[in-house]
Every structure is written in C-alpha cells, then in structure tokens.
Scaffold this active site. Structure first.
Site, PDB file in Angstrom:
ATOM      1  CB  CYS A   1      -0.902  -0.011   1.231  1.00 29.36           C
ATOM      2  SG  CYS A   1      -1.772   1.531   1.529  1.00 29.36           S
TER       3      CYS A   1
ATOM      4  CE1 TYR B   1      -5.343   2.509  -5.000  1.00 29.03           C
ATOM      5  CE2 TYR B   1      -3.676   4.239  -5.087  1.00 29.03           C
ATOM      6  CZ  TYR B   1      -4.077   2.979  -4.681  1.00 29.03           C
ATOM      7  OH  TYR B   1      -3.224   2.175  -3.966  1.00 29.03           O
TER       8      TYR B   1
END
Length: 311
Positions: A50, A181
């Site tokens: 992440c 994203y």
C-alpha cells in the site's frame, strides 16, 4: 463480495471517490486526544503493497523510530475479511492477538461498516485503533515523536517550510497519489480520461520543478518527497498497465526516473520497497480489473540501482 472492501468506491458519474478516514485521533506530546508518544505502546499496522502505508514505513525508517514504534505487516492478499495477519505464526498478530485488522476496527467501533485501511496505529493496551489518518500519521512522526528520533535524523516537516511543503504536496496527492486510483477505478471513459490527463499534467509539472532542484524543495528530502516516491516506485510495476496510466512509463520520463532512483538509493527508501507484495496485491485483489488474477513477471527492477546523476 463487497467491492468497497477492495478499495473501489465510485460516484454516480463513474468517478473514483476515496473513503474518508474514520479514526483521526492524534498521538501528541500535549496528549490532546488522550494519547502521548510512548515507545512500544502503539503498533503500526501496514501493508508493504500500500502506498499510503509505505509513507509511514519510510518516515519511521528515516527518523529512526523502529524501536519506538513496532511494525506489524499484513498479507498483501486481502480476502473478503480484509487485511490478514497470515504472515505471522498461526495467522495472528503476536502482540494484538488478532487474525484480521478488522477485529481492531470493530473493537474500536462495533458499528463500523466501512473499508478497513492501512496504515493505522493500534493502542496495544486496549487493542483499539487510535488513527488511520494516513496524511497526519507521518506528520506526527516528524513533529510529535522528536524525543525518540535517532541522532541526526532529517527534519522532514520543518516549521519554516511547512506552508511550501503543504502547497507542493496537495496537488501531488490529488492528481498523482490519488490520481492513479482515479484512473484505475474509474467506471466511465470520461472520468478515466479526465483523471489520466490530470495525472500526466501533474507529473510533467513536478518533472519541470525537479529540473531545477534535486528534491522537491531543494537540496533536502522532505515529507513531500516521501509522498511522491511511493507512487513513482509503483508506477511501472502496477499503475502503468493495471491502472491504465500508460502515456509513458516512469523509465521513459528521464527527470522523474533519475529522481526516483536517487530516493530509492537513499537509506530509508529502497530497503522498504517490496515489489513482490506490491504486484501480488494489486493484480491479486482487484478482480474487477484483473479477473484472472495473473501477476506479471516484469518489469525488470535492476535499473533502480543504476547511477542517477543527481548528486
């Protein structure tokens, strides 16, 4: 399977909308929220895949907080229950005693129904989450844990530069960190195209800035560099193909590629990068983007250690 568990929240227009952070208490010297810096008390839970969690890992390394703030690493593959502690013996975190990070979230708020995210700091005395506010976590490591910094630790968020750091970091977050994203999880062509153009315009802008400075604010590494690096280091491995951010690879953008290598070769950066976890997470948990779950064998990562020429 709830798509929100896998990081996908979209508006009615097909645009990706990131979930707000649920737990936002701070650990400060003043103890305003009831939490003060205390070595060993808080457990930093991260995924090495992440980018938001990677920030906290890098800052922890740069500041020498490894002993003060113990680290818990989750499995890069999430299942329907979310982030798992399967890398630990018996599949449980050895300190918190839980199998899933969601257990700590629900212990803190039994009514919580949102997506469980990393990084987060868990109070080992209660098993409750103190914060999952990823932008603030690293700022507090830099400003509130100074008593426990290693000798000679860099000032990543110095008072005289905070306004400039914030001004540089804001579009980096909006258009680059979150921009990839917005490309990858867009569900309409129009929203994808808008995010794509904003992403590469922002990359071009920081590239121009880096033509005149070694780092984003001159000759010193700051919080802004940490925030940009975690996206750049994932760019060719996952964002270029998996998220369709494919105008250019990082390796085809000479200034950004040299800058990223400069940081990668700086102690505290490169050793925290785990390309195996990064690729397995993105390609293995985003079934709506990669339904086969096949993880690419490339790209070749040897170039990260090649001379960068920015000394």
């Amino acid at each position: 399977m709830n798509a929100a568990q896998f990081g996908k929240e979209t508006s009615g227009t097909g645009a990706f909308v990131r979930q707000a952070n649920r737990f936002t208490k701070r650990i400060t010297r003043a103890g305003t929220d009831g939490f003060v810096p205390e070595p060993g008390r808080y457990r930093l839970v991260v995924s090495l895949a992440c980018p938001w969690a990677h920030r906290a890992v890098i800052v922890r390394e740069l500041l020498g907080l490894q002993e003060a703030i113990p680290l818990a690493v989750v499995d890069p593959i999430r299942d329907e229950g979310g982030w798992r502690f399967t890398l630990d013996q018996d599949g449980r975190d050895p300190v918190l005693g839980i199998e899933y990070l969601s257990e700590a979230y629900l212990a803190t708020d039994p009514d919580y129904t949102g997506r469980v995210t990393v990084p987060c700091l868990v109070d080992t005395t209660t098993g409750h989450v103190v914060t999952n506010d990823f932008p603030q976590i690293t700022l507090d490591f830099a400003g509130e844990w100074t008593e426990f910094h290693a000798p000679g630790a860099p000032e990543l968020y110095p008072e005289p530069l905070r306004a400039e750091i914030d001004a540089v970091a804001e579009p980096i977050y909006r258009d680059i960190n979150n921009g990839v994203y917005r490309c990858g999880f867009a569900t309409s062509q129009e929203q994808y195209a808008a995010a794509f153009h904003e992403l590469f315009a922002a990359l071009d802008k920081v590239s121009e800035r880096l033509c005149h400075n070694r780092f984003l604010l001159g000759e010193r590494v700051t919080e802004a560099d940490v925030r940009l690096f975690t996206t750049l280091v994932r760019f060719d491995a996952v964002y270029h193909g998996h998220f369709k951010c494919n105008r250019h690879k990082l390796t085809e953008m000479p200034t950004l590629w040299a800058y990223a290598r400069d940081l990668f070769q700086t102690p505290g950066f490169g050793e925290t990068v785990n390309f195996d976890h990064i690729k397995r997470h993105y390609y293995g948990t985003h079934g709506q983007i990669n339904p086969t779950g096949i993880v690419p064998l490339g790209p070749d990562t040897e170039g990260w250690n090649s001379p960068h020429g920015r000394g």
